[in-house]
Design a protein around this motif. Structure first.
Motif, PDB file in Angstrom:
ATOM      1  N   ASN A  25       0.826  -1.213   0.000  1.00 40.79           N
ATOM      2  CA  ASN A  25       0.000   0.000   0.000  1.00 40.79           C
ATOM      3  C   ASN A  25       0.860   1.263   0.000  1.00 40.79           C
ATOM      4  OD1 ASN A  25      -2.503   1.209  -0.206  1.00 40.79           O
ATOM      5  ND2 ASN A  25      -2.727   1.423   2.004  1.00 40.79           N
ATOM      6  N   LEU A  26       1.861   1.267  -0.885  1.00 38.61           N
ATOM      7  CA  LEU A  26       2.779   2.394  -1.049  1.00 38.61           C
ATOM      8  C   LEU A  26       2.732   2.870  -2.485  1.00 38.61           C
ATOM      9  CD1 LEU A  26       5.958   0.770   0.566  1.00 38.61           C
ATOM     10  CD2 LEU A  26       4.503   2.491   1.629  1.00 38.61           C
ATOM     11  N   SER A  27       3.222   4.075  -2.708  1.00 37.33           N
ATOM     12  CA  SER A  27       3.418   4.512  -4.089  1.00 37.33           C
ATOM     13  C   SER A  27       4.652   3.791  -4.628  1.00 37.33           C
ATOM     14  CB  SER A  27       3.631   6.025  -4.158  1.00 37.33           C
ATOM     15  OG  SER A  27       4.882   6.372  -3.584  1.00 37.33           O
ATOM     16  N   LEU A  28       4.729   3.678  -5.940  1.00 32.54           N
ATOM     17  CA  LEU A  28       5.900   3.049  -6.552  1.00 32.54           C
ATOM     18  C   LEU A  28       7.157   3.807  -6.161  1.00 32.54           C
ATOM     19  CD1 LEU A  28       7.271   1.024  -8.414  1.00 32.54           C
ATOM     20  CD2 LEU A  28       6.678   2.520 -10.347  1.00 32.54           C
ATOM     21  N   ASN A  29       7.096   5.125  -6.186  1.00 29.31           N
ATOM     22  CA  ASN A  29       8.248   5.948  -5.831  1.00 29.31           C
ATOM     23  C   ASN A  29       8.716   5.676  -4.404  1.00 29.31           C
ATOM     24  OD1 ASN A  29      10.197   7.899  -5.578  1.00 29.31           O
ATOM     25  ND2 ASN A  29       8.894   9.601  -6.149  1.00 29.31           N
ATOM     26  N   ALA A  30       7.805   5.567  -3.478  1.00 29.51           N
ATOM     27  CA  ALA A  30       8.165   5.296  -2.080  1.00 29.51           C
ATOM     28  C   ALA A  30       8.857   3.946  -1.966  1.00 29.51           C
ATOM     29  CB  ALA A  30       6.935   5.338  -1.192  1.00 29.51           C
ATOM     30  N   TYR A  31       8.315   2.940  -2.648  1.00 32.33           N
ATOM     31  CA  TYR A  31       8.945   1.618  -2.603  1.00 32.33           C
ATOM     32  C   TYR A  31      10.338   1.656  -3.228  1.00 32.33           C
ATOM     33  CZ  TYR A  31      10.270  -3.127  -3.201  1.00 32.33           C
ATOM     34  OH  TYR A  31      11.000  -4.285  -3.144  1.00 32.33           O
ATOM     35  N   GLN A  32      10.476   2.316  -4.352  1.00 35.45           N
ATOM     36  CA  GLN A  32      11.767   2.385  -5.022  1.00 35.45           C
ATOM     37  C   GLN A  32      12.825   3.027  -4.124  1.00 35.45           C
ATOM     38  OE1 GLN A  32      10.409   4.396  -8.570  1.00 35.45           O
ATOM     39  NE2 GLN A  32      10.543   2.514  -9.782  1.00 35.45           N
ATOM     40  N   LYS A  33      12.417   3.971  -3.317  1.00 29.64           N
ATOM     41  CA  LYS A  33      13.360   4.605  -2.394  1.00 29.64           C
ATOM     42  C   LYS A  33      13.880   3.613  -1.354  1.00 29.64           C
ATOM     43  CE  LYS A  33      11.705   9.283  -3.020  1.00 29.64           C
ATOM     44  NZ  LYS A  33      12.837  10.092  -3.344  1.00 29.64           N
ATOM     45  N   TYR A  34      13.090   2.611  -1.009  1.00 34.36           N
ATOM     46  CA  TYR A  34      13.582   1.555  -0.127  1.00 34.36           C
ATOM     47  C   TYR A  34      14.725   0.799  -0.799  1.00 34.36           C
ATOM     48  CZ  TYR A  34       9.215   1.919   2.618  1.00 34.36           C
ATOM     49  OH  TYR A  34       8.162   2.348   3.389  1.00 34.36           O
TER      50      TYR A  34
END
Length: 78
Positions: A25-34
């Motif tokens: 339940n995250l934006s793609l951008n938020a996940y990519q930052k992980y």
């Protein structure tokens, strides 16, 4: 360490970054930052990731020596 393990587990389990973002339940951008080590997940999100891949949170955080001291074989997770 977290970002490399997250990426390796995602690939091993056949998930795309978008599927991971949707599952968490995250934006793609938020996940990519992980995966780019620019951001760390919240405690709750870390637990969801660990549950998704059936690994201890300590493994995701790179606490291999601690897990080995408990008799956990960390080599089988990746």
């Amino acid at each position: 360490m977290f970002n490399k393990r997250l990426r390796a587990l995602r690939i091993k389990h056949g998930f795309t970054q978008q599927q991971m973002a949707d599952t968490l339940n995250l934006s793609l951008n938020a996940y990519q930052k992980y995966e780019q080590a620019e951001r760390m997940p919240t405690y709750d999100c870390l637990i969801r990731i660990a549950d998704l891949f059936s690994v201890p949170t300590d493994f995701l955080l790179g606490r291999d020596e601690f897990l080995r001291s408990l008799g956990v074989n960390v080599d089988g997770y990746l």
